[in-house]
Every structure is written in structure tokens, then in C-alpha cells.
Design a protein around this motif. Sequence first.
Motif, PDB file in Angstrom:
ATOM      1  N   THR A  97      52.789  55.463   8.354  1.00 33.16           N
ATOM      2  CA  THR A  97      51.689  54.510   8.256  1.00 33.16           C
ATOM      3  C   THR A  97      50.362  55.260   8.372  1.00 33.16           C
ATOM      4  N   PRO A  98      49.240  54.627   7.974  1.00 32.69           N
ATOM      5  CA  PRO A  98      47.942  55.304   8.121  1.00 32.69           C
ATOM      6  C   PRO A  98      47.671  55.775   9.544  1.00 32.69           C
ATOM      7  N   TRP A  99      48.054  54.968  10.548  1.00 36.70           N
ATOM      8  CA  TRP A  99      47.850  55.378  11.934  1.00 36.70           C
ATOM      9  C   TRP A  99      48.707  56.589  12.281  1.00 36.70           C
ATOM     10  N   GLN A 100      49.964  56.622  11.804  1.00 36.12           N
ATOM     11  CA  GLN A 100      50.829  57.768  12.061  1.00 36.12           C
ATOM     12  C   GLN A 100      50.310  59.019  11.362  1.00 36.12           C
ATOM     13  N   VAL A 101      49.779  58.853  10.162  1.00 36.48           N
ATOM     14  CA  VAL A 101      49.197  59.999   9.453  1.00 36.48           C
ATOM     15  C   VAL A 101      48.035  60.579  10.251  1.00 36.48           C
ATOM     16  N   PHE A 102      47.199  59.674  10.788  1.00 35.70           N
ATOM     17  CA  PHE A 102      46.061  60.154  11.565  1.00 35.70           C
ATOM     18  C   PHE A 102      46.519  60.842  12.850  1.00 35.70           C
ATOM     19  N   TRP A 103      47.363  60.158  13.625  1.00 35.77           N
ATOM     20  CA  TRP A 103      47.708  60.652  14.957  1.00 35.77           C
ATOM     21  C   TRP A 103      48.633  61.873  14.906  1.00 35.77           C
ATOM     22  N   LYS A 104      49.635  61.849  14.035  1.00 33.19           N
ATOM     23  CA  LYS A 104      50.642  62.909  14.015  1.00 33.19           C
ATOM     24  C   LYS A 104      50.270  64.096  13.126  1.00 33.19           C
ATOM     25  N   VAL A 105      49.365  63.860  12.184  1.00 34.68           N
ATOM     26  CA  VAL A 105      49.018  64.944  11.254  1.00 34.68           C
ATOM     27  C   VAL A 105      47.546  65.336  11.388  1.00 34.68           C
ATOM     28  N   GLU A 106      46.656  64.393  11.069  1.00 38.10           N
ATOM     29  CA  GLU A 106      45.235  64.732  11.007  1.00 38.10           C
ATOM     30  C   GLU A 106      44.681  65.111  12.379  1.00 38.10           C
ATOM     31  N   PHE A 107      44.992  64.316  13.393  1.00 37.60           N
ATOM     32  CA  PHE A 107      44.448  64.604  14.725  1.00 37.60           C
ATOM     33  C   PHE A 107      44.948  65.939  15.255  1.00 37.60           C
ATOM     34  N   ARG A 108      46.235  66.178  15.131  1.00 40.09           N
ATOM     35  CA  ARG A 108      46.805  67.391  15.721  1.00 40.09           C
ATOM     36  C   ARG A 108      46.393  68.644  14.966  1.00 40.09           C
ATOM     37  N   LEU A 109      46.337  68.561  13.644  1.00 39.99           N
ATOM     38  CA  LEU A 109      45.910  69.740  12.883  1.00 39.99           C
ATOM     39  C   LEU A 109      44.399  69.967  12.987  1.00 39.99           C
ATOM     40  N   GLY A 110      43.647  68.881  13.201  1.00 35.23           N
ATOM     41  CA  GLY A 110      42.193  69.021  13.318  1.00 35.23           C
ATOM     42  C   GLY A 110      41.710  69.258  14.732  1.00 35.23           C
ATOM     43  N   LEU A 111      42.650  69.270  15.701  1.00 33.09           N
ATOM     44  CA  LEU A 111      42.258  69.399  17.105  1.00 33.09           C
ATOM     45  C   LEU A 111      41.526  70.704  17.415  1.00 33.09           C
ATOM     46  N   PRO A 112      41.937  71.863  16.868  1.00 33.75           N
ATOM     47  CA  PRO A 112      41.190  73.094  17.180  1.00 33.75           C
ATOM     48  C   PRO A 112      39.712  73.023  16.807  1.00 33.75           C
ATOM     49  N   LEU A 113      39.406  72.466  15.630  1.00 33.35           N
ATOM     50  CA  LEU A 113      38.001  72.348  15.228  1.00 33.35           C
ATOM     51  C   LEU A 113      37.282  71.293  16.062  1.00 33.35           C
ATOM     52  N   LEU A 114      37.996  70.256  16.464  1.00 32.60           N
ATOM     53  CA  LEU A 114      37.395  69.244  17.331  1.00 32.60           C
ATOM     54  C   LEU A 114      37.019  69.855  18.683  1.00 32.60           C
TER      55      LEU A 114
END
Length: 246
Positions: free
Chosen positions: A131-148
Amino acid sequence: MNLFADAIRWLLDPAQWTGSYALPVLFGQHLLYTFLSVLVAAALAMPAGWLIGHTGRGREAAVAISGAARAIPSFGLLILLVLLFGVLQVPAAALVTFVLLAIPSLLAGAYTGIEAIDRRVIDAAKAVGMTPWQVFWKVEFRLGLPLLIGGLRAATLQVIATVTIAGYVNLGGLGYPIIQGIPLGRFDEVLAGALLVAALALIADLLFAIAQRASVPAGVRAANGARSEDEPRARIRLRAPRLARS
């Protein structure tokens, strides 16, 4: 060298460790302003940055706002807000100043962390039924965490440096010895305050550097390590035909 020794003696003087302007009190005030400012800025900037990175909309506006906010002089902004808020609301004016200065780095770190992700990875996540939320939380958030975390690191260091001017409006913090020492010609006190601010910034930077490194997913670290091992072999293969021709 004598000035540096005088600053160390000033720091070790028992008189600086007692009273309403004792160093532990000033240190606590500095940390409190920094923590509250970054927390409020994160609550405002990070959701907006994630939304921009996820949808791809509003990036130009975010870049323009971030650039304009970075150009604002912190001291001038503090004085302006103190005048607008009134002398009875100086702490609120200072907090708003620090929040505004922390937002650009957090906003940039949030949306660039998601934008930097390979679109094929996101398409694969959608293809397996996320789902869009799973894409954000499991993929986008975790892969983008270093830059965040990198944005959070830059924002925190910016605020630590800027909270120093809180002493100018009598709000304490580690900038108080600097502000107090300049008109009195107490340069040992000024240097001591500068050393404390620098030490706090270095410690915060080190902690965020460790957190940023630890936030890289294990799979990404393994892929980067394998890629770095393959590079020397690739260079050898590229050079081999030249050696053969010679």
C-alpha cells in the motif's frame, strides 16, 4: 597561549559553578532551547518534506523557501521578532527564531532522502502489492533515513550556534559569557564561552555522524561494499588490453 590558559582557569573557577548563571545552568538552558527548537522544526518540516518527496510536487517552492530562510541573518531576525512579540515574550520570540533557522535543513533532508531513492525500488515495492503507506514506511522512510538524519544534524548544529545569541536578550545559554565578556574586556570569559559552544557542537556532530552511519540499511551497506570491492577488478580488466598490446 596565555589567553587560552586564562580561559581554562575561568572555566575551573568554583565561582562559575554556582549561582543563577552557573555553567551547568547555562549548559542546560542551551540544550533546552536547542532541543525544543529542533523538535518543533522537525514536526513542521519533516511531514512537508516527506510529502514533497513522495508526490514530487512542490519541490521548487521548498527549494526557494529553504534558500530564502538560509539567507536570513539570525541576529537581525531575533531582534525583529523580539520587537514584534514585545519584551514580555522574549523566550517565544527566540524560540520562533531558532525554529525558522532549523526548518530549511530538515525540509531538505526529508525530501532529498526520498528523491534519492531509485524509482525502480519503489516500483518493485508497488508491484508486490504494498500500500502507499507501506511503500513510504518500509521503503522510502528507511532508505531516506540517512539523508534525513543528515538534515537533522545540520539543523541541530545551526541551532546550537545560533542559540549563542540568546544571551544578548538575557535568556542565558552558553552565549551568556561571550555576550557579557565582550563589553567588559574579559576575553578569557569570551574564549571560555566559545570553547563550550564549540565542544557542544563537536559532541553533537559526532553523535549524529554515528547515528547517520548506523541508519544505513544493512543491504545497502553490503551492496556498497561489494561495489567498492569490484572497482579495483574492473580497473584491472580495463588496463589488461593495454598491457597486452604493449
